[in-house]
Design an enzyme around this catalytic site. Structure first.
Site, PDB file in Angstrom:
ATOM      1  N   GLU A 177     -26.781  20.782 -14.495  1.00  0.00           N
ATOM      2  CA  GLU A 177     -27.898  21.706 -14.243  1.00  0.00           C
ATOM      3  C   GLU A 177     -29.155  21.301 -15.020  1.00  0.00           C
ATOM      4  O   GLU A 177     -29.757  22.091 -15.745  1.00  0.00           O
ATOM      5  CB  GLU A 177     -27.482  23.143 -14.597  1.00  0.00           C
ATOM      6  CG  GLU A 177     -26.371  23.662 -13.706  1.00  0.00           C
ATOM      7  CD  GLU A 177     -25.952  25.087 -14.009  1.00  0.00           C
ATOM      8  OE1 GLU A 177     -25.498  25.777 -13.083  1.00  0.00           O
ATOM      9  OE2 GLU A 177     -26.070  25.510 -15.179  1.00  0.00           O
ATOM     10  N   GLU A 368     -20.105  24.239  -8.299  1.00  0.00           N
ATOM     11  CA  GLU A 368     -19.954  25.544  -8.947  1.00  0.00           C
ATOM     12  C   GLU A 368     -20.299  26.634  -7.952  1.00  0.00           C
ATOM     13  O   GLU A 368     -21.383  26.633  -7.374  1.00  0.00           O
ATOM     14  CB  GLU A 368     -20.864  25.690 -10.178  1.00  0.00           C
ATOM     15  CG  GLU A 368     -20.484  24.848 -11.366  1.00  0.00           C
ATOM     16  CD  GLU A 368     -21.339  25.156 -12.595  1.00  0.00           C
ATOM     17  OE1 GLU A 368     -21.800  26.323 -12.738  1.00  0.00           O
ATOM     18  OE2 GLU A 368     -21.561  24.244 -13.401  1.00  0.00           O
TER      19      GLU A 368
END
Length: 469
Positions: A177, A368
């Site tokens: 991320e 995710e």
């Protein structure tokens, strides 16, 4: 012309995802150093102690003790039929300070054992190189990624693990991320500001160093492991305009581009043209070196891994803010909401998959996606989590429809297949797993593992390759 794909591909990667810092525990065992995440007593949404305070409770320090229980935990993942398992290598297990002269053999051996166990149980390791685990020493001694020296330090770590695990790991991700540098730079890159600094200057300069490190890591991976795939990883929960008011629509586009620029650099290999306007507005003067542009262009990601949890809406004039779940604006009245304020939007996942594939045309991997909820065992100790089954079913239907739309999706790793410590809040109460872990927010509990109803549902999904949802 590609023919219509009506089902999940035969080689689809089914599994789950965790992070070392949220699951392993054993934070100072076998020569491990202190990482950034070890310093957050209440999760990365809150303040850090640099360094950790002796005697203070940090939930990640023990977590669910995956470090000592990985064999039993992976046996449960095997029962569900996983053919892939995502985790991270904690940088400080390999180089406790980040810039040590030699790697820590006990740390290297732990991941040897972990990857061997995965492979023996039919799971391909999907490994993140840097998942909010920057060594604290690199923050204190170098200022972390604001310092270009971290590129060589990171690449040395990469070379050690690429060479060590070249016959075991074929799927890699560089920075978890990475676009959370714009939301949570302390966690994402070990960036903590000094008084009076132009924070945007610091963030974009650190990002540039991370982009160069990303390209050079891709180059190195392909040289050492020619049959490997190495991707970038972004947080891409989405945002809609709150109304059709043109100002809402345009400013929402501007907000989204603040995240998409990271993919443009790591996938297209260049900064998008609109960055010049952003940097002018924020008084950013990016320092680069000769050859940087060529490196970014030549060594780009093989695929895009991304997280998707929810959507929000944006109203003109709202500040651009967010945390572990993505950008946060005004709640959407058409969506249901979890106890932590995350709005559930399966169609948003299909929308996002189409958006990303239209933009970049490379394979996508949903690495995710999951539901954090309060799970309460009944009088028999059973967890009947029909809400998680419903969440999973609707999101997988969205993935399946995106595949019908022509999107190339490599796989799906559900976030937190076993309960782990929440990254954002440091809680155990916020549970994602198909496997319940008997541990509470204060560190109490037996650590017993217990299957939830969702365990059998996901097992059936995988057994049918998503044909029966």
């Amino acid at each position: 012309m590609r023919s219509l794909q009506t089902a999940f591909p035969e080689n689809f990667l089914w599994g789950g995802a965790i992070a070392a810092n949220q699951a392993e525990g054993a934070y100072d065992a076998d020569g491990k150093g202190i990482s950034i995440t070890d310093c957050f007593p209440h999760g990365i949404k809150h303040d850090a102690d640099l360094p950790p305070v002796e005697g203070k409770f940090y939930p990640s320090h023990e977590a669910i003790d995956f470090y000592h229980n990985y064999k039993e935990d992976l046996a449960l993942m095997q029962q569900m039929g996983f053919n892939v398992f995502r985790t991270s290598i904690n940088w400080t297990r390999i180089f406790p300070n980040g810039d040590d002269a030699e790697p820590n053999e006990k740390g290297l051996q732990f991941y040897d054992n972990l990857f061997d166990e995965m492979l023996s149980r039919g799971m391909q390791p999907l490994v993140t190189l840097s998942h909010y685990e920057t060594p604290l020493h690199l923050v204190e001694a170098y200022g972390s990624w604001r310092n270009r020296k971290l590129i060589d330090i990171f690449l040395r770590y990469c070379e050690v693990v690429f060479r060590r695990y070249k016959n075991k790991v074929k799927y890699w991700l560089t920075f978890n991320e990475i676009n959370n540098m714009r939301r949570m730079p302390g966690a994402a890159g070990g960036i903590f500001f000094k008084e009076g600094e132009n924070q945007q200057q610091v963030v974009y300069q650190a990002c540039h160093h991370m982009f160069i490190a990303n390209s050079l890591a891709i180059k190195l991976c392909h040289e050492i492991i020619p049959d490997a795939k190495i991707g970038c990883m972004l947080s891409l929960s989405n945002t809609y305009p709150h109304t059709c008011k043109p100002e809402d629509v345009f400013e929402t586009m501007e907000l989204r581009r603040r995240s998409l620029l990271f993919g443009d650099v790591m996938i297209r290999g260049e900064y998008p043209a609109y960055m010049a306007h952003i940097w002018e507005e924020e008084n950013v003067r990016l320092e680069t070196e000769p050859g940087d542009e060529e490196l970014l262009k030549k060594y780009t990601a093989d695929y895009l891994g991304f997280s998707y949890y929810r959507t929000s809406t944006h109203e003109y004039g709202q500040p651009f803010c967010g945390d572990t779940d993505g950008d946060q604006g005004t709640p959407n009245p058409y969506l249901e909401t979890t106890p932590w304020g995350w709005q559930i939007d399966p169609l948003g996942l299909r929308y996002t998959l189409n958006e990303l594939y239209d933009r970049w045309q490379i394979p996508l991997f949903v690495v995710e996606n999951g539901l954090g909820q309060v799970d309460v065992p009944d009088e028999n100790g059973q967890i009947h989590d029909s809400y998680r089954i419903d969440y999973l079913r609707r999101h997988l239907l969205a993935v399946k429809e995106a595949i019908r739309d022509g999107v190339e999706v490599m796989g799906y790793t559900y976030w937190g297949p076993i309960d782990i410590v929440s990254a954002g809040t440091g809680e155990m109460k916020k549970r994602y797993g198909f496997v319940y872990v008997d541990r509470d927010n204060d560190g109490n509990g037996t650590m017993e593992r217990r299957k939830k109803d969702s365990f059998d549902y996901y097992s059936h999904v995988i057994a049918t390759n998503g044909a029966d949802l």
